[in-house]
Write an enzyme that holds these catalytic residues in place. Structure first.
Site, mmCIF file in Angstrom:
data_model
loop_
_atom_site.group_PDB
_atom_site.id
_atom_site.type_symbol
_atom_site.label_atom_id
_atom_site.label_comp_id
_atom_site.label_asym_id
_atom_site.label_seq_id
_atom_site.Cartn_x
_atom_site.Cartn_y
_atom_site.Cartn_z
ATOM 1 N N ASP A 11 0.881 -1.178 0.000
ATOM 2 C CA ASP A 11 0.000 0.000 0.000
ATOM 3 C C ASP A 11 0.914 1.222 0.000
ATOM 4 O OD1 ASP A 11 -2.327 1.622 0.233
ATOM 5 O OD2 ASP A 11 -2.057 1.759 2.391
ATOM 6 N N SER A 12 0.306 2.402 -0.067
ATOM 7 C CA SER A 12 1.099 3.635 -0.017
ATOM 8 C C SER A 12 1.688 3.870 1.374
ATOM 9 C CB SER A 12 0.215 4.821 -0.399
ATOM 10 O OG SER A 12 -0.866 4.925 0.507
ATOM 11 N N TYR A 43 -1.182 8.497 -2.270
ATOM 12 C CA TYR A 43 -1.319 8.235 -3.705
ATOM 13 C C TYR A 43 -2.591 8.909 -4.266
ATOM 14 C CZ TYR A 43 2.159 4.359 -3.812
ATOM 15 O OH TYR A 43 3.293 3.595 -3.772
ATOM 16 N N CYS A 74 -4.375 -1.617 -1.689
ATOM 17 C CA CYS A 74 -4.555 -0.190 -1.977
ATOM 18 C C CYS A 74 -5.654 -0.088 -3.024
ATOM 19 C CB CYS A 74 -3.244 0.384 -2.519
ATOM 20 S SG CYS A 74 -3.372 2.089 -3.054
ATOM 21 N N ASN A 75 -6.739 0.582 -2.660
ATOM 22 C CA ASN A 75 -7.856 0.726 -3.610
ATOM 23 C C ASN A 75 -7.460 1.600 -4.791
ATOM 24 O OD1 ASN A 75 -10.661 -0.288 -2.345
ATOM 25 N ND2 ASN A 75 -9.295 0.357 -0.728
ATOM 26 N N THR A 76 -6.615 2.605 -4.522
ATOM 27 C CA THR A 76 -6.222 3.533 -5.583
ATOM 28 C C THR A 76 -5.470 2.778 -6.682
ATOM 29 O OG1 THR A 76 -6.057 5.208 -3.852
ATOM 30 C CG2 THR A 76 -5.067 5.746 -5.964
ATOM 31 N N GLU A 154 -2.569 8.359 8.918
ATOM 32 C CA GLU A 154 -1.100 8.272 8.977
ATOM 33 C C GLU A 154 -0.558 8.957 10.234
ATOM 34 O OE1 GLU A 154 1.373 6.932 6.848
ATOM 35 O OE2 GLU A 154 -0.140 5.954 5.616
ATOM 36 N N CYS A 186 -10.986 2.708 0.723
ATOM 37 C CA CYS A 186 -9.573 3.056 0.892
ATOM 38 C C CYS A 186 -9.134 2.293 2.125
ATOM 39 C CB CYS A 186 -9.417 4.559 1.108
ATOM 40 S SG CYS A 186 -7.745 5.034 1.633
ATOM 41 N N THR A 187 -8.007 1.618 2.036
ATOM 42 C CA THR A 187 -7.599 0.742 3.156
ATOM 43 C C THR A 187 -7.144 1.536 4.390
ATOM 44 O OG1 THR A 187 -5.443 0.534 2.081
ATOM 45 C CG2 THR A 187 -7.031 -1.256 1.747
ATOM 46 N N HIS A 188 -6.955 2.844 4.241
ATOM 47 C CA HIS A 188 -6.648 3.655 5.427
ATOM 48 C C HIS A 188 -7.916 3.865 6.280
ATOM 49 C CE1 HIS A 188 -2.849 4.736 3.462
ATOM 50 N NE2 HIS A 188 -2.478 5.349 4.570
HETATM 51 N N1 DGL Z 1 -4.743 3.163 1.209
HETATM 52 C C1 DGL Z 1 -4.784 3.496 -0.180
HETATM 53 C C2 DGL Z 1 -6.118 3.201 -0.806
HETATM 54 O O1 DGL Z 1 -6.719 2.209 -0.413
HETATM 55 C C3 DGL Z 1 -4.079 4.761 -0.615
HETATM 56 C C4 DGL Z 1 -4.404 6.020 0.100
HETATM 57 C C5 DGL Z 1 -3.498 7.144 -0.389
HETATM 58 O O2 DGL Z 1 -2.289 6.953 -0.387
HETATM 59 O O3 DGL Z 1 -4.025 8.201 -0.770
HETATM 60 O O4 DGL Z 1 -6.569 3.842 -1.688
#
Ligand code: DGL
Length: 267
Positions: A11-12, A43, A74-76, A154, A186-188
């Site tokens: 992931d990012s 990202y 990472c969904n992105t 983060e 988004c995994t965050h």
């Molecule tokens: N956690 C990531 C996602 O699922 C990326 C979030 C990011 O870096 O903006 O999209």
């Protein structure tokens, strides 16, 4: 590839740890190599060209460890660059988080009105709406980008007043949309789940694709005879592209484990 080969996850930043947690719970004997691109997070606000370049770099880092499967946590990247990862992996199977989340949401929704929150890039790509409508064309998908959730996660602002204020700002619009399901695209975001849940209200089902991804991984390893038979519980090998100490502290906070060793790698 052998049963001993690791599972690569990236992931990012720390968001993918929500997936690591679910994979560990479902497959405790598997070795996990996790890469968080902390030098280049977030990202979500970046262009497709940049995200595709990052996806290729992240995959190359994990490929050094000869994984038996790569999970794009990472969904992105899953929305804009899954083909880049697949191409770089050759015969190694790739599992993205987006399809798993879309599938689960379709199974859960009763009124065919699904909300999706994600990064700017994920929402603009329309990938969730496409994946959901491929499964059921009658579903209405209402999307909202929540870019500030990533830096809040983060920073470890899990239950902070600033997170509540921003969640109210982003999620208020969903109240009049009568959605019955909200996808954390988004995994965050599962890191901020409590605040999101309290803001949106308890009647709306929240979808976090981590568990579905972990189950899909187990299925895939079983089918290919690559499930690790050892009864030994493995500790993940953590790699980041910047600030390993900060990552180590956040890992401890989210995973509730001892301060782990985090290795710095160049991207
Ligand atoms: N956690 C990531 C996602 O699922 C990326 C979030 C990011 O870096 O903006 O999209």
């Amino acid at each position: 590839m052998t049963t001993e080969s690791p599972i690569g996850i990236f992931d990012s930043g720390i968001g993918g740890l929500t997936v690591v947690k679910a994979v560990q719970a479902a497959l405790p004997a598997e070795r996990i190599i996790y890469f968080g691109d902390t030098a280049r997070v977030p990202y979500g606000p970046k262009s497709q060209i940049t995200i595709r370049k990052y996806a290729a770099d992240d995959t190359a880092i994990l490929m050094r460890y000869q994984p038996k499967v790569i999970i794009v946590a990472c969904n992105t990247v899953s929305a804009l660059a899954l083909d880049v990862v697949e191409k770089s992996c050759g015969k190694i199977p790739v599992i993205g988080v987006l399809k798993a989340g879309a599938k689960l949401a379709v199974q859960v929704s009763k009124n065919n009105r699904i909300g999706v929150i994600g990064t700017q890039a994920t929402v603009c790509s329309n990938a969730y709406a496409c994946a959901i409508n491929q499964l059921n064309a009658d579903i209405e998908v209402i999307s909202q980008a929540c870019p500030l959730f990533v830096p809040l996660a983060e920073e470890g602002f899990i239950n902070h007043p600033a997170t509540r204020l921003i969640a109210e700002q982003y999620l208020a619009g969903f109240r009049k949309q009568e959605i019955d399901t909200l996808v954390l695209g988004c995994t965050h975001y599962p890191i901020l789940r409590q605040v999101i849940e309290e803001t949106i209200g308890s009647k709306i089902r929240i979808i976090d694709s981590a568990e579905a991804v972990a189950l899909r991984t187990r299925e895939l390893l079983l089918e290919s005879g690559l499930l690790n038979p050892s009864g030994h519980v493995s500790v993940p090998h953590l790699l980041v592209s910047d600030l390993p100490q900060k990552f180590s502290m956040l890992y401890q906070l989210f995973m509730g484990s001892e301060l782990p060793d985090v290795e710095l790698v160049e991207v």
